[in-house]
Motif scaffolding. Structure first.
Motif, short mmCIF file in Angstrom:
data_model
loop_
_atom_site.label_atom_id
_atom_site.label_comp_id
_atom_site.label_asym_id
_atom_site.label_seq_id
_atom_site.Cartn_x
_atom_site.Cartn_y
_atom_site.Cartn_z
N ALA A 255 0.83 -1.21 0.00
CA ALA A 255 0.00 0.00 0.00
C ALA A 255 0.86 1.25 0.00
O ALA A 255 0.56 2.23 -0.71
CB ALA A 255 -0.93 -0.01 1.21
N GLN A 256 1.93 1.25 0.76
CA GLN A 256 2.81 2.41 0.80
C GLN A 256 3.51 2.62 -0.55
O GLN A 256 3.64 3.75 -1.02
CB GLN A 256 3.83 2.26 1.92
CG GLN A 256 3.22 2.36 3.30
CD GLN A 256 4.18 2.00 4.41
OE1 GLN A 256 5.13 1.26 4.21
NE2 GLN A 256 3.91 2.52 5.61
N LEU A 257 3.94 1.53 -1.16
CA LEU A 257 4.61 1.64 -2.46
C LEU A 257 3.66 2.11 -3.56
O LEU A 257 4.08 2.75 -4.52
CB LEU A 257 5.24 0.30 -2.85
CG LEU A 257 6.46 -0.11 -2.04
CD1 LEU A 257 6.82 -1.56 -2.32
CD2 LEU A 257 7.63 0.82 -2.32
N ARG B 29 0.45 9.50 -3.76
CA ARG B 29 1.13 10.72 -3.32
C ARG B 29 2.65 10.60 -3.42
O ARG B 29 3.35 11.60 -3.32
CB ARG B 29 0.73 11.06 -1.88
CG ARG B 29 -0.76 11.40 -1.75
CD ARG B 29 -1.15 11.52 -0.32
NE ARG B 29 -0.97 10.21 0.31
CZ ARG B 29 -1.30 9.94 1.55
NH1 ARG B 29 -1.80 10.86 2.34
NH2 ARG B 29 -1.12 8.72 2.05
N ARG B 30 3.15 9.39 -3.62
CA ARG B 30 4.60 9.18 -3.74
C ARG B 30 5.04 9.50 -5.16
O ARG B 30 4.42 9.05 -6.13
CB ARG B 30 4.97 7.73 -3.45
CG ARG B 30 4.80 7.32 -2.00
CD ARG B 30 5.14 5.84 -1.84
NE ARG B 30 6.52 5.57 -2.19
CZ ARG B 30 7.47 5.25 -1.32
NH1 ARG B 30 7.18 5.15 -0.04
NH2 ARG B 30 8.71 5.01 -1.72
N PHE B 31 6.12 10.23 -5.30
CA PHE B 31 6.63 10.52 -6.64
C PHE B 31 7.21 9.27 -7.28
O PHE B 31 7.26 9.14 -8.50
CB PHE B 31 7.67 11.65 -6.60
CG PHE B 31 9.01 11.22 -6.08
CD1 PHE B 31 10.00 10.79 -6.95
CD2 PHE B 31 9.28 11.21 -4.72
CE1 PHE B 31 11.24 10.39 -6.47
CE2 PHE B 31 10.52 10.81 -4.24
CZ PHE B 31 11.50 10.40 -5.12
#
Length: 115
Positions: free
Chosen positions: A71-73, A77-79
């Motif tokens: 989920a984080q990867l 919102r992550r560039f």
């Protein structure tokens, strides 16, 4: 089938400790957490059952961490976010499974209980 993993608001049961084996014992394919040395079938059943529960709990917990990482990867919102296909390739999953794990991880991050 593994028992459901307690969620964040439920206390976790403490499984039997998984003791690390010496390298020389681990190299012996017949050696497994010293179970082969237990002669009493009652004691063998008890200890092997403890290990089964501990491994299941460890696998369930590790899977939750996989889902959170996925989920984080995939966070938009992550560039440097990854697609489900990229995550699937890294984790050796199918793309459909990666999508499900991303959603599961998002639920965990929000503190929502799993179904």
């Amino acid at each position: 089938m593994a028992e459901p993993t307690p969620r964040r608001n439920e206390p976790r049961l403490r499984p039997a400790p998984l003791l690390f084996e010496p390298a020389e014992a681990a190299a012996d394919p017949e050696h497994f957490f010293d179970l082969e040395s237990i002669d009493d079938p009652r004691a063998l059943l008890e200890r092997s059952t403890e290990l089964t529960h501990a491994f299941r709990a460890a696998a369930d917990r590790a899977m939750e961490f996989q889902a959170i990482a996925a989920a984080q990867l995939a966070d938009p919102r992550r560039f440097d976010r990854l697609t489900a296909a990229d995550i699937a390739e890294r984790a050796e999953w199918t793309e459909d499974y990666a999508k499900k794990m991303v959603e599961f991880g998002r639920d965990l991050l929000r503190g929502e209980p799993a179904d």
